[in-house]
Design a protein around this motif. Structure first.
Motif, PDB file in Angstrom:
ATOM      1  N   SER A 147     -46.737  28.529  34.647  1.00  0.00           N
ATOM      2  CA  SER A 147     -46.976  27.488  33.652  1.00  0.00           C
ATOM      3  C   SER A 147     -48.395  27.598  33.099  1.00  0.00           C
ATOM      4  O   SER A 147     -48.628  27.472  31.900  1.00  0.00           O
ATOM      5  N   PRO A 198     -41.320  27.423  44.120  1.00  0.00           N
ATOM      6  CA  PRO A 198     -42.225  26.310  43.796  1.00  0.00           C
ATOM      7  C   PRO A 198     -43.699  26.673  43.928  1.00  0.00           C
ATOM      8  O   PRO A 198     -44.520  26.186  43.164  1.00  0.00           O
ATOM      9  N   ARG A 225     -46.012  31.199  22.955  1.00  0.00           N
ATOM     10  CA  ARG A 225     -45.209  30.133  22.380  1.00  0.00           C
ATOM     11  C   ARG A 225     -43.893  30.049  23.151  1.00  0.00           C
ATOM     12  O   ARG A 225     -43.227  31.059  23.383  1.00  0.00           O
ATOM     13  N   LYS A 265     -34.329  23.102  29.920  1.00  0.00           N
ATOM     14  CA  LYS A 265     -35.410  22.173  29.581  1.00  0.00           C
ATOM     15  C   LYS A 265     -36.763  22.727  30.028  1.00  0.00           C
ATOM     16  O   LYS A 265     -37.791  22.435  29.435  1.00  0.00           O
ATOM     17  N   ARG A 266     -36.754  23.480  31.135  1.00  0.00           N
ATOM     18  CA  ARG A 266     -38.020  23.943  31.700  1.00  0.00           C
ATOM     19  C   ARG A 266     -38.032  25.448  31.854  1.00  0.00           C
ATOM     20  O   ARG A 266     -36.997  26.079  32.021  1.00  0.00           O
ATOM     21  N   LYS A 273     -44.538  28.407  40.520  1.00  0.00           N
ATOM     22  CA  LYS A 273     -44.180  27.852  39.207  1.00  0.00           C
ATOM     23  C   LYS A 273     -45.414  27.471  38.406  1.00  0.00           C
ATOM     24  O   LYS A 273     -45.522  27.764  37.213  1.00  0.00           O
ATOM     25  N   TRP A 274     -46.340  26.793  39.093  1.00  0.00           N
ATOM     26  CA  TRP A 274     -47.481  26.271  38.345  1.00  0.00           C
ATOM     27  C   TRP A 274     -48.360  27.386  37.819  1.00  0.00           C
ATOM     28  O   TRP A 274     -49.020  27.248  36.790  1.00  0.00           O
TER      29      TRP A 274
END
Lengths: 152, 656
Positions: free
Chosen positions: B567, B560, B576, B552-553, B563-564
């Protein structure tokens, strides 16, 4: 009409946006809600004010609220940060909402970009554990917001 | 006494300093570095913390700041799960021990008083702030507005805490406005929307700070007071203070007679990074320089994203600040100052800015350090590097971080170590990662350089271009006492056996190492760290990139704290990303992808398999009956990353 407010009130467009991401909202508990409000408003004296205040005049707000089976877009009213009945709040700067709606292919990606550029501000009204229990973890991470281990 | 060569090379850093009536042996201040979370839930200091502080006390710094203690019995100031408390005399014996350690180590002892404000109340379910402004990160508690009585009580509690610190033997105290704590909440117009005398203008917003400074100085008039103030909040876009307002507040602090300003940067909630690996060293130095120019008669300390002693020395020489405030580099290598003084800078284990230390605090965990596996374990003899009782000949297979960490640790204990590596240099998969990293490859490459230096200095024998297999092992029979398999992990291409067109796939590791040159239209299968790094790098190089991920991710195996960033990069680079999607067929024209919406065709000239990862474990079975001791560490046990590799390599090296 203020451009940002017009963008906010196009419920059909927001419902189309939400429908494109229903799997992301599936984990959410019933009645979980997110609010979207334009960051700036014009007060009675004609001055431009920031809506990130404990109390404001009544301003239009868009809610994304989880019903028993899906997320829906609803009109609502914002009266400031205190006593707001949503779990998360997005305060959108000038042009941000329009940009999100305009990016038909991946509007949440545009939301993420706007957050990163600080054109959309994000407030949390629940603790981390409450958000997880309400099913928000995927949604918050999809927006590129650190859910755990923030330190920058 | 012969002057140590490093001191001669960096004379400004090592000259004596002064704060108040106290003399410091050099201009290096150990910063409080948030909190360790090594202590009791009730705020008591534990033997684990004392053992760590004993190491910190001997770092060679001229001034050492003990971690922030909360001053109120209610716990409103408590942000972290195991933050220490100083609201009562019963906590003092351990503070006395720490002060004594610091003095025995030759440094001035400073105690930080930390009221976390908007990040506080971890045990209470609420936090206190000047105004009710919710947080922008999902880690904290709902806010309550402080009354004027609350403010007065808070000032009193700070003053009493300062008195306790001095009673315990500390030479001075420090309060912090950094990160978005209580002091920052009053100072910033983002969080302070009061309409009384504590809110509104910069002068009014600074009133709480001035009262705090006055209260603490009256309580401890003979002891220096340091204040940590932001030179930049990085919250301006959200209605926070701009830099000019930050410096107005600094002026107020100067006018109140603080003995030192420690210039800091950023809030926890800032939309941009301030101390992460993606910020170049020296980036924020201009803030310290502005502070020193604006307040020439006030000591200025600085160290945000300034991990290098040489740069600090130059800044001090130029008059940009007075004290180098350093924390994370000393967590990574507590011997850093000594190594610098002795001219052994090449032996320093550099902080690489992974932020696994501080970001763990938001998971209520003790902090650790990717580069220093012994951090937090100083109280455990099992983590100490001690001479081996039986000296062994050890072969290490794999010169990646796990293998090299094990090799140099074992060598320090007196073992004779030989590392066998199939490529032509040290580094393993870290090399490929560094080559494509969008943050700062230098930080990752410094890890490899450290191993190269230490292998040479410790006499670790390196055999490159040597593939370890059963035949090789038979030729080595009886030459070694122990074997460490640190052969890392590979992309599990067998996972694609049933994929039509699998012969067209290329291995992401080969791409990372430069063995394969992708085309201009790329599909990357797998959005774990390998896939993301490759995808981002290729996109930055101009390729059109699509990532296909079954989960899903994205970034499922990314720490952690990072991650951002991935992203954000994926979004900024317009990569994409198709999640909950699976490649069903690979053709010469591209890939067919199936998901809940049906099937999509993605044109591609290169399709890269970037997952799943599989440990190279075959050697465990092959070598089991060939050698006395057989061990493993790092990705060869289970694919994870740099942190686990170094931690495991070290733990094996200290006990083998």
């Amino acid at each position: 009409m203020d451009v940002a407010v017009a963008a906010l009130e196009d419920l059909a467009a927001w419902q189309r946006l939400i429908d494109g991401y229903q799997p992301l909202f599936e984990p959410l508990a019933a009645n979980a809600a997110v609010g979207l409000v334009p960051r700036y408003f014009t007060d009675a004296a004609g001055a431009r004010r920031n809506a990130a205040m404990p109390s404001t005049p009544a301003l239009p707000m868009l809610e994304w609220r989880r019903t028993a089976d899906r997320m829906i877009a609803l009109p609502a009213t914002y009266r400031g940060l205190v006593g707001l009945g949503v779990d998360l709040l997005f305060l959108a700067g000038d042009g941000a909402l329009e940009a999100v709606l305009a990016r038909a292919e991946h509007p949440l990606g545009e939301m993420k970009r706007q957050l990163r550029a600080a054109r959309v501000q994000f407030f949390v009204f629940r603790t981390q554990h409450e958000l997880r229990d309400l099913g928000y973890e995927d949604f918050v991470e999809a927006l590129g917001l650190p859910f755990l281990g923030a330190c920058r | 006494m012969t002057q140590r060569p490093g001191k001669a090379q960096l004379p400004h850093l090592f000259r004596p300093g002064r704060i108040g009536t106290f003399t410091t042996r050099n201009l290096i201040k150990y910063g409080a570095c948030c909190v360790s979370n090594y202590n009791g839930r009730d705020g008591t200091i534990t033997p684990r913390e004392l053992a760590r502080m004993r190491v910190i006390a001997n770092t060679g710094c001229g001034m050492i700041t003990n971690q922030g203690a909360y001053p109120d019995p209610r716990g409103e100031g408590k942000a972290y799960f195991r933050q220490v408390a100083i609201f009562d005399d019963r906590f003092l014996p351990e503070f006395e021990t720490i002060a004594r350690y610091i003095h025995d180590g030759g440094a001035i002892a400073i105690q930080q008083i930390l009221h976390a404000g908007r990040y506080g109340g971890i045990d209470l379910g609420y936090c206190i702030q000047p105004s009710v402004v919710p947080q922008t990160l999902p880690h904290f508690r709902p806010p309550r507005e402080m009354t004027k009585d609350d403010i007065r009580q808070c000032v009193r509690e700070h003053a009493e805490a300062a008195q306790r610190a001095v009673k315990a033997g500390f030479d001075g105290t420090e309060v912090t406005s950094f990160m978005g704590y209580l002091l920052a909440n009053f100072n910033s117009k983002f969080t302070n929307q009061r309409t009384d005398e504590y809110g509104g203008s910069t002068k009014n917003r600074g009133r709480f700070m001035r009262e705090l400074i006055d209260g603490m100085k009256q309580a401890t008039p003979d002891n220096p007071l340091i204040i940590r103030l932001n030179g930049a909040e990085l919250m301006d876009n959200w209605g926070g203070n701009d830099e000019d307002e930050c410096f107005e507040l600094m002026q107020q602090a100067v006018d109140c007679g603080v003995d030192m300003i420690s210039v800091t940067v950023g809030w926890q909630e800032a939309p941009e990074s301030s101390i992460g690996r993606d910020i170049p060293p020296g980036y924020w130095n201009y803030l310290a320089a502005r502070a020193k120019k604006s307040f020439p008669n006030t000591l200025i300390a600085f160290g945000n994203r300034l991990p290098e002693a040489g740069m600090a020395n130059d800044c001090i020489a130029k008059g940009e600040f007075d004290f180098w405030e350093v924390c994370r580099p000393l967590l990574a290598d507590p011997e850093m100052v000594h190594k610098v003084a002795e001219g052994r800078q090449d032996e320093i284990r550099r902080c690489i800015g992974s932020l696994n230390c501080l970001s763990r605090l938001f998971r209520d965990l003790p902090y650790t350090c990717t580069m220093n596996p012994a951090l937090g374990h100083e109280v455990e003899p099992e983590y100490a590097i001690t001479p081996a009782t039986v000296k062994k000949k050890i072969m290490v297979i794999g010169a990646g971080p796990a293998g090299m960490e094990c090799a140099i640790t074992a060598a320090k204990r007196g073992h004779a170590v030989t590392v066998f590596e199939k490529s032509d240099r040290i580094g393993g998969s870290l090399l490929g990662y560094a080559a494509h990293d969008l943050a700062r490859p230098d930080d990752l490459l410094s890890v490899i350089q450290h191993y190269e230096v230490m292998a040479r200095k410790l006499g670790v024998e390196l055999k490159f271009n040597t593939e370890a297999n059963a035949k090789f092992m038979r030729s080595m029979l009886h030459q070694f006492d122990a074997c460490v398999v640190a052969a890392g992990a590979r992309i599990d291409m067998a996972a694609y056996d049933r994929l039509e067109g699998r012969e067209r796939l290329v291995d992401a590791i080969d791409v990372a190492k430069g063995k394969v040159q992708p085309g201009k239209r790329v599909v990357v299968i797998g959005a774990g760290k390998v896939g993301l790094v490759v995808a981002e790098s290729l996109r930055k190089g101009g390729a059109e990139v699509t990532i296909v991920e079954e989960a899903k991710r994205i970034a499922g195996d990314v720490m952690p704290s990072f991650k951002w960033r991935h992203s954000a990069w994926v979004e900024e680079l317009e990569i994409r990303t198709l999640t909950l999607s699976r490649v069903t067929r690979v053709t010469a024209e591209g890939v067919h992808v199936a998901n809940g919406k049906g099937e999509t065709f993605v044109p591609a000239d290169t399709v890269i398999a970037a997952g799943p990862r599989k440990s190279n474990q075959e050697m465990f079975r092959e070598f089991e009956w060939m050698i006395d001791e057989l061990h493993g560490c790092g990705d060869a046990i289970m694919p994870r990353g740099l942190d686990a590799a170094i931690q495991e390599g070290y733990r094996l090296g200290v006990r083998i």
